[in-house]
Design a protein around this motif. Sequence first.
Motif, PDB file in Angstrom:
ATOM      1  N   ASN A 257       0.819  -1.208   0.000  1.00 58.71           N
ATOM      2  CA  ASN A 257       0.000   0.000   0.000  1.00 58.71           C
ATOM      3  C   ASN A 257       0.858   1.265   0.000  1.00 58.71           C
ATOM      4  O   ASN A 257       0.624   2.184  -0.769  1.00 58.71           O
ATOM      5  CB  ASN A 257      -0.941  -0.002   1.204  1.00 58.71           C
ATOM      6  CG  ASN A 257      -1.982  -1.094   1.121  1.00 58.71           C
ATOM      7  OD1 ASN A 257      -2.527  -1.356   0.050  1.00 58.71           O
ATOM      8  ND2 ASN A 257      -2.245  -1.761   2.232  1.00 58.71           N
ATOM      9  N   ALA A 258       1.860   1.278   0.865  1.00 62.25           N
ATOM     10  CA  ALA A 258       2.719   2.459   0.950  1.00 62.25           C
ATOM     11  C   ALA A 258       3.835   2.437  -0.089  1.00 62.25           C
ATOM     12  O   ALA A 258       4.493   3.453  -0.323  1.00 62.25           O
ATOM     13  CB  ALA A 258       3.324   2.550   2.347  1.00 62.25           C
ATOM     14  N   MET A 259       4.047   1.287  -0.736  1.00 61.65           N
ATOM     15  CA  MET A 259       5.144   1.109  -1.688  1.00 61.65           C
ATOM     16  C   MET A 259       6.483   1.443  -1.037  1.00 61.65           C
ATOM     17  O   MET A 259       7.269   2.246  -1.541  1.00 61.65           O
ATOM     18  CB  MET A 259       4.925   1.964  -2.942  1.00 61.65           C
ATOM     19  CG  MET A 259       3.805   1.491  -3.831  1.00 61.65           C
ATOM     20  SD  MET A 259       4.258  -0.018  -4.710  1.00 61.65           S
ATOM     21  CE  MET A 259       2.777  -0.323  -5.656  1.00 61.65           C
ATOM     22  N   THR A 260       6.762   0.792   0.091  1.00 60.13           N
ATOM     23  CA  THR A 260       8.000   1.041   0.820  1.00 60.13           C
ATOM     24  C   THR A 260       8.674  -0.274   1.187  1.00 60.13           C
ATOM     25  O   THR A 260       8.034  -1.339   1.237  1.00 60.13           O
ATOM     26  CB  THR A 260       7.742   1.825   2.118  1.00 60.13           C
ATOM     27  OG1 THR A 260       6.793   1.108   2.919  1.00 60.13           O
ATOM     28  CG2 THR A 260       7.218   3.214   1.825  1.00 60.13           C
ATOM     29  N   ALA A 274      11.536   4.527   0.201  1.00 60.37           N
ATOM     30  CA  ALA A 274      10.392   4.690  -0.691  1.00 60.37           C
ATOM     31  C   ALA A 274      10.632   3.933  -1.985  1.00 60.37           C
ATOM     32  O   ALA A 274      11.718   4.020  -2.583  1.00 60.37           O
ATOM     33  CB  ALA A 274      10.172   6.169  -0.986  1.00 60.37           C
ATOM     34  N   MET A 277       9.060   3.515  -8.744  1.00 57.72           N
ATOM     35  CA  MET A 277       8.231   2.943  -9.794  1.00 57.72           C
ATOM     36  C   MET A 277       8.848   3.233 -11.167  1.00 57.72           C
ATOM     37  O   MET A 277       9.650   4.145 -11.314  1.00 57.72           O
ATOM     38  CB  MET A 277       6.819   3.524  -9.748  1.00 57.72           C
ATOM     39  CG  MET A 277       5.873   2.749  -8.863  1.00 57.72           C
ATOM     40  SD  MET A 277       6.162   3.020  -7.109  1.00 57.72           S
ATOM     41  CE  MET A 277       5.606   4.693  -6.915  1.00 57.72           C
ATOM     42  N   ASN A 304      -1.445   1.143  -7.417  1.00 56.06           N
ATOM     43  CA  ASN A 304      -0.931   1.889  -6.274  1.00 56.06           C
ATOM     44  C   ASN A 304      -0.027   3.021  -6.738  1.00 56.06           C
ATOM     45  O   ASN A 304       0.716   2.879  -7.718  1.00 56.06           O
ATOM     46  CB  ASN A 304      -0.159   0.974  -5.333  1.00 56.06           C
ATOM     47  CG  ASN A 304      -1.071   0.125  -4.476  1.00 56.06           C
ATOM     48  OD1 ASN A 304      -2.255   0.423  -4.330  1.00 56.06           O
ATOM     49  ND2 ASN A 304      -0.539  -0.946  -3.926  1.00 56.06           N
ATOM     50  N   LYS A 305      -0.094   4.133  -6.026  1.00 53.49           N
ATOM     51  CA  LYS A 305       0.719   5.310  -6.344  1.00 53.49           C
ATOM     52  C   LYS A 305       0.474   5.768  -7.783  1.00 53.49           C
ATOM     53  O   LYS A 305       1.401   6.156  -8.501  1.00 53.49           O
ATOM     54  CB  LYS A 305       2.203   5.012  -6.131  1.00 53.49           C
ATOM     55  CG  LYS A 305       2.579   4.678  -4.696  1.00 53.49           C
ATOM     56  CD  LYS A 305       2.559   5.913  -3.813  1.00 53.49           C
ATOM     57  CE  LYS A 305       3.030   5.617  -2.410  1.00 53.49           C
ATOM     58  NZ  LYS A 305       3.067   6.795  -1.533  1.00 53.49           N
ATOM     59  N   GLU A 307      -0.642   8.369  -8.887  1.00 54.00           N
ATOM     60  CA  GLU A 307      -0.269   9.771  -9.119  1.00 54.00           C
ATOM     61  C   GLU A 307       1.171   9.919  -9.613  1.00 54.00           C
ATOM     62  O   GLU A 307       1.570  10.979 -10.116  1.00 54.00           O
ATOM     63  CB  GLU A 307      -0.465  10.585  -7.838  1.00 54.00           C
ATOM     64  CG  GLU A 307       0.488  10.266  -6.692  1.00 54.00           C
ATOM     65  CD  GLU A 307       0.032   9.089  -5.841  1.00 54.00           C
ATOM     66  OE1 GLU A 307       0.674   8.836  -4.794  1.00 54.00           O
ATOM     67  OE2 GLU A 307      -0.955   8.429  -6.212  1.00 54.00           O
ATOM     68  N   GLU A 308       1.969   8.851  -9.490  1.00 53.78           N
ATOM     69  CA  GLU A 308       3.362   8.909  -9.944  1.00 53.78           C
ATOM     70  C   GLU A 308       3.466   8.846 -11.474  1.00 53.78           C
ATOM     71  O   GLU A 308       4.505   9.166 -12.038  1.00 53.78           O
ATOM     72  CB  GLU A 308       4.160   7.745  -9.352  1.00 53.78           C
ATOM     73  CG  GLU A 308       4.235   7.722  -7.833  1.00 53.78           C
ATOM     74  CD  GLU A 308       5.288   8.666  -7.293  1.00 53.78           C
ATOM     75  OE1 GLU A 308       6.183   9.064  -8.064  1.00 53.78           O
ATOM     76  OE2 GLU A 308       5.205   9.015  -6.096  1.00 53.78           O
ATOM     77  N   ASN A 325      -6.493   5.518  -6.774  1.00 55.98           N
ATOM     78  CA  ASN A 325      -5.669   4.480  -7.396  1.00 55.98           C
ATOM     79  C   ASN A 325      -6.375   3.766  -8.539  1.00 55.98           C
ATOM     80  O   ASN A 325      -5.902   2.738  -9.015  1.00 55.98           O
ATOM     81  CB  ASN A 325      -5.246   3.446  -6.345  1.00 55.98           C
ATOM     82  CG  ASN A 325      -4.192   3.975  -5.395  1.00 55.98           C
ATOM     83  OD1 ASN A 325      -3.467   4.914  -5.720  1.00 55.98           O
ATOM     84  ND2 ASN A 325      -4.100   3.384  -4.223  1.00 55.98           N
TER      85      ASN A 325
END
Length: 514
Positions: A257-260, A274, A277, A304-305, A307-308, A325
């Motif tokens: 979820n956090a992509m970490t 972090a 992507m 996920n993410k 917006e990137e 998402n």
Amino acid sequence: MKKIFIFLLMALPALMLQSCLKDQEDVFDESASARMSNYLKNAGQVLTGAANGWALDYYPDRDQSYGGYAYTLKFDGEKVEIRTELGGYKGMEDYYGGASTCLYKLVADDGPVLTFDTFNDAIHVFATPSPDYYQAYDGDFEFIIMEATPQKVTLKGKRSGNIMYMYPLERSAEEYMADVIAISTELPIVGARGNIGTEAVTMDITLEGNRLTHEAEIEYGDTSFIAPIVAYDKGIRFYEPLEIGGKKIYQMQFDNNAMTLTCTDEGATDVVLAGIMSPSTLIKITGQSMAFDNSANTMTFNVNKLEEYTLTPDVDWIHISTSGNTLTITVDANNSGAPRSGSITVKVGELKDVISVTQIEVTDFLGEYTMTSLDSDDKAYSSPVTVKDLGNGAYSLTFNYPNANYPQTIMMTWNQDATRFEFSSGQYTGRLGNYYAFLCFIDAAFDYWSNTSTTGTAYFIPSMNSEGKIVLTIGGTYSSFAVGGLCLLVGNDDNIANMLGWYEAFTSVAFTKN
């Protein structure tokens, strides 16, 4: 007389020492053989005492140049059940995440040794020579037991010298391995960045599923190096702890979820990197190409993410919308009377890739094509091709190999929802002289194949070239490898289970409509 006295004084300590040693008790209460027997007995109890078995981080090659591979081992008194993330490699598709067994022993040989003493592809693959790799991959099937406790078993490969660890599983081996495979094949980041102690760090991660590249390229300050890694069910582990910025980093857990990536080691739990992507991260979800029929259609994806990413279509009939998402791709109805294609450019920072989009109907595929490909000797091969509608939802694609006297026919079905032809592995395609020919899937590098399986499914991906002609290329996955080519197997009868061997293989296959 003086000389004799000096000699006696010099000899006295030796005589006293000899007397002391003679009267001294043995340091150990047991003989060496008894101690070894007890050590092996204890090690056996530890191995068989783990209710769910063990997770093994296996590293072939004394330089760990391939990285590490996940195994599970569940021991009983004489057999061990093995699971591995490897699949498809050298015909190992039956082992991909599934269980196989072999015998093992605990023996005294240069110390206490665990040996897998009956051949099993899953555990012996890295140690077995082949025509291509006569020294194999410098792997081990015999391990010196350095330490054995219920919390951890430490092994040393007898051949490689690599130190490897086994950890007791907290759940079933099947569940653990399923999550490992998801990490190693579907990790949605290509790296991570952030601070480790006093250092700003960038980490590029390569986990190519079951291929021989599991590593992290790490940069900080003026330092860069490659660290071998292994996937576990929650993230990645390094071969040995990394000392960076005053921290020791060994195990990093992935948060989808956090992509970490978060370090779980004592003293370094504040290390959170972090995820990085790339366009490929999104394209793993959407696919490199999309095909629709001529009606107005919509596809949605959870990314996920999101917006990137920046997504830009190159034609006005493709529309992109995002909400949180959720990615939505919509195409207008195609009223042009002919197939049409467009593309979506995906960008993350300076990186970009392209998704092709095609609107096409099944009737557009029927007709004559030209096949272009490379054979197993990397030589160009071409053939005329015919795609026919056989009725009742059946279609055929026929090409000639090695000449017009030997037509090979692939039977296909039309998947309306995915807008593509699909076909199965293992099907009979025609004759090659006195032999029966069967279809097999391979990857683009000729490393993996579907062998005699009749359950695999691949498909032909439609697109349009710059001249507006329909082009079909091969897509799909089998086991964990991407289908990148076709292979013809041969046998003396029409049962693929009696296959004699492979006859010819083709990669870079494209069928262009005339």
